[in-house]
Design an enzyme around this catalytic site. Structure first.
Site, PDB file in Angstrom:
ATOM      1  N   GLU A 154      32.277  45.083  36.150  1.00  0.00           N
ATOM      2  CA  GLU A 154      31.314  45.455  36.869  1.00  0.00           C
ATOM      3  C   GLU A 154      31.096  46.585  36.183  1.00  0.00           C
ATOM      4  OE1 GLU A 154      33.271  47.964  39.788  1.00  0.00           O
ATOM      5  OE2 GLU A 154      33.298  46.174  41.282  1.00  0.00           O
ATOM      6  N   HIS A 160      34.221  48.206  33.807  1.00  0.00           N
ATOM      7  CA  HIS A 160      33.586  50.029  33.182  1.00  0.00           C
ATOM      8  C   HIS A 160      33.717  50.424  31.783  1.00  0.00           C
ATOM      9  CE1 HIS A 160      33.487  50.217  37.928  1.00  0.00           C
ATOM     10  NE2 HIS A 160      34.737  49.809  37.695  1.00  0.00           N
ATOM     11  N   GLN A 204      42.194  43.891  42.294  1.00  0.00           N
ATOM     12  CA  GLN A 204      42.316  43.127  40.948  1.00  0.00           C
ATOM     13  C   GLN A 204      44.494  43.581  40.684  1.00  0.00           C
ATOM     14  OE1 GLN A 204      39.378  45.244  42.014  1.00  0.00           O
ATOM     15  NE2 GLN A 204      37.992  43.785  40.543  1.00  0.00           N
TER      16      GLN A 204
END
Length: 640
Positions: A532, A511, A189
Site C-alpha cells: 500500500e 506506506h 500481514q
C-alpha cells in the site's frame, strides 16, 4: 451474531476497498491500556500437571510449555488467559510463545479450541508436525470494532501471530453451526503458518461467521498440508512449498509456488492466480524441538532450489540439528555487550519473548550463525542505532525477529552486508544463502518511529522468506492528524537491495514515503509482492520528484539488466488529499532481462495510480474503486 454459509469453490468474495479503518487508533489506545499485564498462572487442577523439565532453562515466564499429561481444562484455561490479554493488544508490549510437547491435546468429546491473539506464537515441539496433534482448533477470528463487539467485523489488522510444527485435527464440538464448519485463520500481514498439517476439516482464511464486512488482508502459508481451503475475502495471499486439497476463490492477487494441488493460472486475472510449479530458492524456518532424550534442540533446514511440496512427508526435513546449549538464550534484560560477546565466542542466539531496547548493533559476524526469536521477540532501536547487522558471510539465518524504529532516526533497522562497496567473491554461497524468515519491521505505531531504511541488503545470495515491512498508517502515538504522522514518523524506503542474486518469497512492504522497494542488484527475484502506498502525504507537492507524481511502490534501478517479479500488487489510499496521483505502481528499466508477470494496481477509495508499470496499464481512481488494473506480462509481448 450474524452467520452465513461458507463460501463455495465457485464463490467470489466482494472485492471492495480493504483499507484499514482510520478510526482504529482511538479504539486501540483504550485496548492497549488494559491488555499489557503479566501472565497469570492457572490454579492447580485435581491432577497436577507435569512441570517443564530441566532441559528448558532460561526461556522465561512468557514461554509456556504444555505437556499432554496436563488436563485439557487446565490447558484451555491458560491459552484462554493469554488470548484474553493479547486479543486487542495490537500496540502492546507483551510477547508469548505457547509450546506443546509431543502428544495429543484434546479429545473427541472435549477438544482443545484455542484463539491466537497479537504477538503470540503457537508451536509444536516435535521433530515432525505429526508428533503434536491438537484435537480441536487453533483459530483467529475477526475483530468486531463497533456495537459492543457485534458489528464492523474484519481481520484487516490481525497482525503478528505464528502457528507452526503441529497437526490440527479439526474438531468443532460444542461450537455453533457456523463456527463448526472450519478452522478459521482470518489474518493479515506478519502472520505465518508453517509446518502445519490440517486434517479432518476445512481451513478458512476468512471469518464468515461474524457481521460484515469480514475483510481480510493476508497472508502466508509454507511447508504445510491442508484439505479444502476457503480464501474468501483475502485480497492477497501467498502459499509456498505446500500440499492443498482445493482453493476456493481469489480476490486480487493469490500466488502459489511449489504447491501441490494449486489452481492453475489459466484465465488470469479471472481468477487472479499466479502459479509457479516450483519455488526458485527456499529454506524452511528453524524450529525448536525436543529430542528423544528430552533435551531441547533447534533444527536448521537446508536451502533448496526448485522445490515443491512439504519438506517433512518422507522423513525429517533436510538440515542440521543444533543443541540448545549451542545458543545464548537472551532475555530483554540481556545487554547487547553480553549478546555480542557470546556471538563472538561462536554461539548462536535465541531471543526469548519480549521487547529489547537496543542502543548499539547486535553484530552477527560468523558464517552459519542462527538467530531465532520466540514469541515475536522485538528489537527496538534506541538513540538512532541499527539494531542488528549481519556481516558479508554465507549461511546466516535470522528468523522470528521483529524490528521497531525508535524516536531518533536510524539509518537502517537491519543491515545485511557492508553498506560500502560491492561484494568480494567467496563472501556468499548460492547453496547456503543468508536467510531472513518471518522477519518484520515497523516504523511508528506504539510510539514515534524514524528510520531512513528498514531492511538494507548489501550481500549477495540472500533469501528473504516472508517479511512485512510497515511504516505504520495507524497507532497510539497521539498524533493530532495524518499531516503530523507524515512529518514525525518518517521512513524513506522500506527495502533496499544492493546485493546480487537476492530472492524474496513473500514480500509485504507498505506506506513508505518514497520508493517502498528499491532493487539495485542483478539477478533479483520476487515471488509475491504486496504494497500500500502511503496514506498520509499532505498534498501532491509533498509527494513527487523529478517531474514524476508520487513514488512507485517497486523500483528496479535503471541500470539493472536481469530481474523477475511474479505476482505483485500496489494499492492507493491517499486519505489526506484524494486528488493525489502516483504516476505508476511499478517502475523498471525496459530491457529483455527485466520481466514482470501478473502485476496490478488498485484504488482503495482515494487517490489515483495512473499506470501499473511504467506507462503501461489503465489508471485506478475513484471511478473504479476496488477493481484492479492488471498487466499480465511486462514487457508486453509483441502482438498483444
Amino acid at each position: 451474531m450474524q452467520t452465513a454459509a461458507p463460501p463455495t469453490s465457485s464463490s467470489r468474495a466482494p472485492a471492495g476497498p480493504h483499507r484499514r479503518p482510520r478510526h482504529l487508533a482511538r479504539a486501540l489506545a483504550l485496548a492497549v491500556a488494559v491488555t499489557t499485564g503479566a501472565a497469570v498462572v492457572p490454579p492447580a487442577a485435581a491432577a497436577p500437571p507435569r512441570a517443564p523439565g530441566p532441559a528448558a532453562p532460561g526461556l522465561g515466564t512468557n514461554v509456556v510449555v504444555f505437556d499432554p499429561s496436563m488436563p485439557v481444562e487446565q490447558i484451555q484455561q491458560k491459552v484462554d488467559e493469554v488470548n484474553a490479554q493479547q486479543i486487542d493488544a495490537e500496540m502492546g508490549t507483551q510477547r508469548y510463545a505457547l509450546l506443546f510437547k509431543p502428544g495429543v491435546y484434546g479429545t473427541d468429546e472435549n477438544p482443545l479450541q484455542m484463539q491466537v491473539g497479537y504477538y503470540t506464537e503457537v508451536a509444536g515441539l516435535g521433530a515432525s508436525p505429526s508428533d503434536v496433534t491438537i484435537n480441536g482448533k487453533v483459530e483467529v477470528y475477526n475483530r468486531c470494532l463497533e456495537g459492543g463487539g457485534t458489528s464492523n467485523c474484519l481481520a484487516l489488522v490481525n497482525f503478528w501471530r505464528t502457528l507452526s510444527n503441529l497437526t490440527i485435527d479439526v474438531n468443532g464440538a460444542g461450537q455453533d453451526d457456523c463456527r463448526g464448519t472450519a478452522n478459521f485463520w482470518a489474518v493479515s500481514q506478519a502472520v505465518s503458518m508453517r509446518r502445519v498439517n490440517v486434517t479432518g476439516g476445512t481451513l478458512s482464511l476468512m471469518d464468515y461467521c461474524t457481521a460484515g464486512p469480514q475483510y481480510a488482508s493476508g497472508g502466508y502459508i509454507a511447508d504445510s498440508k491442508t484439505g479444502d481451503v476457503v480464501n474468501g475475502s483475502q485480497q492477497q495471499w501467498y502459499t509456498r512449498g505446500s500440499t492443498i486439497g482445493s482453493w476456493s476463490n481469489g480476490v486480487w492477487n493469490q500466488v502459489f509456488s511449489g504447491v501441490e494441488g494449486a489452481p492453475a493460472e489459466t484465465g488470469f486475472p479471472t481468477p487472479p492466480y499466479t502459479t509457479l510449479a516450483t519455488t526458485p530458492v527456499s529454506r524452511e524456518k528453524p524450529y525448536l524441538f525436543l529430542g528423544r532424550d528430552g533435551k531441547y534442540n533447534v533444527r536448521v533446514p537446508s536451502a533448496q532450489r526448485n522445490s515443491s511440496g512439504v519438506s517433512w512427508d518422507e522423513g525429517p526435513t533436510a538440515g542440521r540439528t543444533l543443541p540448545l546449549s549451542d545458543f545464548f538464550v537472551a532475555s530483554p534484560s540481556s545487554s547487547v555487550q553480553e549478546i555480542n560477546r557470546e556471538l563472538a565466542r561462536g554461539r548462536n542466539l535465541l531471543l526469548t519473548p519480549g521487547v529489547y531496547d537496543v542502543a548499539r548493533s547486535i553484530a552477527v559476524k560468523r558464517a552459519g550463525t542462527v538467530v531465532l526469536g520466540l514469541g515475536h521477540a522485538t528489537l527496538t532501536a534506541v538513540g538512532g542505532a541499527v539494531p542488528m547487522t549481519v556481516a558479508d558471510v554465507p549461511g546466516v539465518i535470522v528468523a522470528g525477529v521483529s524490528f521497531d524504529a525508535g524516536t531518533v532516526e536510524s539509518p537502517a533497522l537491519l543491515r545485511v552486508g557492508d553498506r560500502h562497496g560491492r561484494q568480494n567473491p567467496g563472501k556468499s554461497d548460492p547453496a547456503n544463502p543468508t536467510t531472513l524468515s518471518d522477519v518484520y519491521f515497523r516504523v511508528g505505531g506504539p510510539h514515534v518511529g524514524k528510520a531512513e531504511v528498514s531492511l538494507e541488503i548489501n550481500s549477495d545470495d540472500v533469501l528473504v522468506d516472508h517479511t512485512w515491512v510497515w511504516r505504520a498508517d495507524h497507532g497510539v502515538e497521539g498524533f493530532a492528524n495524518d499531516d503530523e504522522r507524515w512529518a514525525v514518523s518518517t521512513g524513506r524506503n522500506g527495502v533496499v537491495v544492493n546485493g546480487d542474486r537476492v530472492t524474496a518469497t513473500g514480500l509485504f512492504v507498505e506506506h513508505f514515503q518514497e520508493y517502498n522497494v528499491i532493487w539495485n542488484g542483478e539477478d533479483g527475484t520476487t515471488v509475491f509482492f504486496q504494497n500500500e502506498l502511503p496514506y498520509d502525504p499532505p498534498n501532491q507537492a509533498a509527494w513527487q520528484h523529478d517531474g514524476v507524481l508520487g513514488w512507485a511502490a517497486y523500483k528496479v534501478a535503471d541500470d539493472v539488466q536481469r530481474h523477475r517479479l511474479y505476482g505483485g500488487g500496489s494499492y492507493v489510499f491517499t486519505s489526506n488529499d484524494p486528488s493525489i496521483h502516483a504516476t505508476r505502481g511499478f517502475e523498471v528499466p525496459v530491457t529483455p532481462g527485466v520481466r514482470l508477470h501478473h502485476v496490478l494496481t488498485v484504488n482503495l477509495s482515494a487517490g489515483t495510480i495512473d499506470h501499473v508499470v511504467n506507462d503501461t496499464g489503465a489508471p485506478v481512481d475513484n471511478s473504479n474503486t476496488g477493481t484492479p488494473s492488471y498487466v499480465v506480462d511486462y514487457p508486453v509481448p509483441a502482438g498483444t
